[in-house]
Design an enzyme around this catalytic site. Structure first.
Site, PDB file in Angstrom:
ATOM      1  CB  SER A 135      13.106 -52.615  47.877  1.00 33.19           C
ATOM      2  OG  SER A 135      14.255 -51.917  48.293  1.00 33.19           O
TER       3      SER A 135
ATOM      4  CE  LYS B  84      10.830 -55.623  50.081  1.00 34.66           C
ATOM      5  NZ  LYS B  84      10.419 -54.203  50.058  1.00 34.66           N
ATOM      6  CB  THR B  85       7.037 -51.529  48.557  1.00 35.24           C
ATOM      7  OG1 THR B  85       7.956 -51.560  49.664  1.00 35.24           O
ATOM      8  CG2 THR B  85       5.626 -51.730  49.078  1.00 35.24           C
ATOM      9  N   GLY B  86       8.897 -51.325  46.217  1.00 42.55           N
ATOM     10  CA  GLY B  86      10.178 -50.816  45.738  1.00 42.55           C
ATOM     11  C   GLY B  86      10.061 -49.323  45.494  1.00 42.55           C
TER      12      GLY B  86
END
Length: 304
Positions: A69, A239-241
């Site tokens: 993501s 922003k993470t994933g």
């Protein structure tokens, strides 16, 4: 625009250390510490840090990693370009058909509105994607922009595709987890993109500043990069994933990337990607938190 950015990006990547013996020594020590930490891990890890637009530190920084993501950040930049081309503002509304809402994916937006045709502002749709990492919001943005190929065209037009590739939607990744490897970036490329966003794009128009506000409200990954920040005036936009458990029982990816403004005046962008982790989700997140702490402690103390 793209040509100029590529030249600037290349210059940033090549500046491994800054001027002055003391700073150079501090940067070299930080890179050494990060390399030693990464070497001890049962996980593939990539790190890139750009400090005050001058110094670049990296560990496996030019290797590809699945974004998961984190992909929603460059997608949001493509969405701004699409909106500008079509004369659409953040307050303009978009109609979301019920058929576009997938009940079998992570979607706080769906929980709020339930499965029905809705009309919401673009700012809210992008906010669901960036702040909550909503998969339906992400795929609806792809649909609006004409698909992943058109999204890449938009990214290319603003020079944001250097080392970053989007090749799968959230639905694609749900149908086949391994298509997530089509969405890839090098740590250097993502750190450069956040650097350009934080220092340039966000100051050019309100839409980009709106995205910065969303990144700074990110509700995911508080146990990753943000965990190291201790001063109330420290700022992070990120922003993470998060990936899946693969056939070997390893976590395919766990990431966090963004920009950080320290209370001492030091600013940096940081991209940390982990792949094929031999640890559980909490321990994999702790790897990112530990890397963030190593960097934070080094940079927080240097101006004292």
């Amino acid at each position: 625009m793209k040509h100029i950015f590529c030249i600037v990006a290349s210059m940033v990547m090549l500046l491994s250390y800054g001027c002055g013996g003391q700073k150079t020594s501090a940067r070299a020590q930080l890179e050494k510490e990060l390399k030693e930490y990464v070497a001890s891990l049962n996980s593939r890890v990539g790190i890139a840090i750009i400090i005050n637009r001058v110094d670049t530190i990296e560990v496996n920084g030019h290797k590809d990693f699945p974004m998961m993501s984190v992909m929603k950040f460059p997608q949001a930049l493509a969405a701004v370009e699409w909106m500008n081309r079509n004369g659409i503002g953040m307050t303009d509304s978009v109609t979301i058909k019920e058929s576009l809402l997938d009940e079998n994916t992570y979607s706080p937006m769906l929980k709020k509105y339930e499965k029905s045709t809705m009309r919401i502002p673009f700012s809210e749709l992008i906010g669901w994607s960036l702040i909550e990492s909503d998969n339906n919001a992400c795929d609806i943005l792809f649909n609006i922009m004409g698909g992943i190929d058109e999204t890449m065209v938009l990214l290319s037009s603003i020079g944001a595709d250097n080392g970053i590739t989007i090749g799968a939607t959230e639905h694609d990744m749900y149908e086949n987890n391994y298509t997530s490897y089509l969405n890839r970036s090098t740590p250097i490329a993502m750190a450069v993109l956040f650097d350009r966003f934080d220092n340039e794009l966000r100051h050019t128009e309100k839409k980009y500043e709106d995205i910065a506000i969303m990144l700074e409200k990110c509700n995911t990954g508080k146990d990753r990069l943000p965990k190291a920040l201790v001063h109330k005036n420290d700022v992070i936009g990120h922003k993470t994933g998060t990936g899946f458990s693969n056939d070997e029982g390893r976590i395919s990816a766990l990431n966090d990337c963004g920009y950080i403004h320290l209370s001492n005046g030091t600013n940096y962008t940081i991209a940390v990607f982990t792949a094929d982790s031999g640890y559980d989700a909490d321990s994999s997140a702790a790897i990112i938190a530990n890397i963030s702490e190593i960097v934070y402690n080094s940079l927080q103390n240097e101006n004292r």
